[in-house]
Design a protein around this motif. Sequence first.
Motif: not given
Length: 194
Positions: A1-11, A124-131, A133-139
């Motif tokens: 399998g292949h797993q990737t974590v992306f951290q995204l920020e609103v800019q 795929v799981s996405i965690l948004w902190d309400g502000k 920041h977004v964490d995206l985990n793709f497997f």
Amino acid sequence: GHQTVFQLEVQGTFKLSESVTAFFGKGNEDFPGHIAGINDDGTFNIWYDDGDRDSHVDRKDIKKLDSTTLDEEDYLSISKVESALTTTLSLIDSLPGVSHAEVHSFTGMGDGCILVAFWSGGTVSILWDGKLHVDLNFFTFEDNEAAHNEFQIKFTRQVPSLVTVLHDEQPRGYGRVVNFQTDIEEYDDEGENS
């Protein structure tokens, strides 16, 4: 399998003539300038304060001088993040079945949300902190790095104010978390390696 974590920020999104700092060329030092052009491919032309010019600068290489200048459309909401996920899943051509993924939303745990999508080939799981920041985990069960990059690109196109600040391939856990069978050592009854 292949797993990737992306951290995204609103800019935020950029407007013509807006003051920014940006990396010049492919360097690692940023310089003040302004947005001189917005290209169809999502890159920008920058005119620097010292007179230099650069074209097709990636979004990730540009920062607003004043981060408090976010426009209303730059901010995230549960519906915006969920819409970006479902739209992105429908646009992925390189993974069979992903366009029929089941999306589940979990809210009421604070200001943000957790979104999870399942299909026969991965999750795929996405965690948004309400502000901002977004964490995206793709497997995926299939080792397909191109599909992971395609997902990240298409997701951030749905929310142009998001910029990838971390991209981690097959992230390793801490403590007792293991990813590979070879990471598991066998121990005898006394706790010694066997």
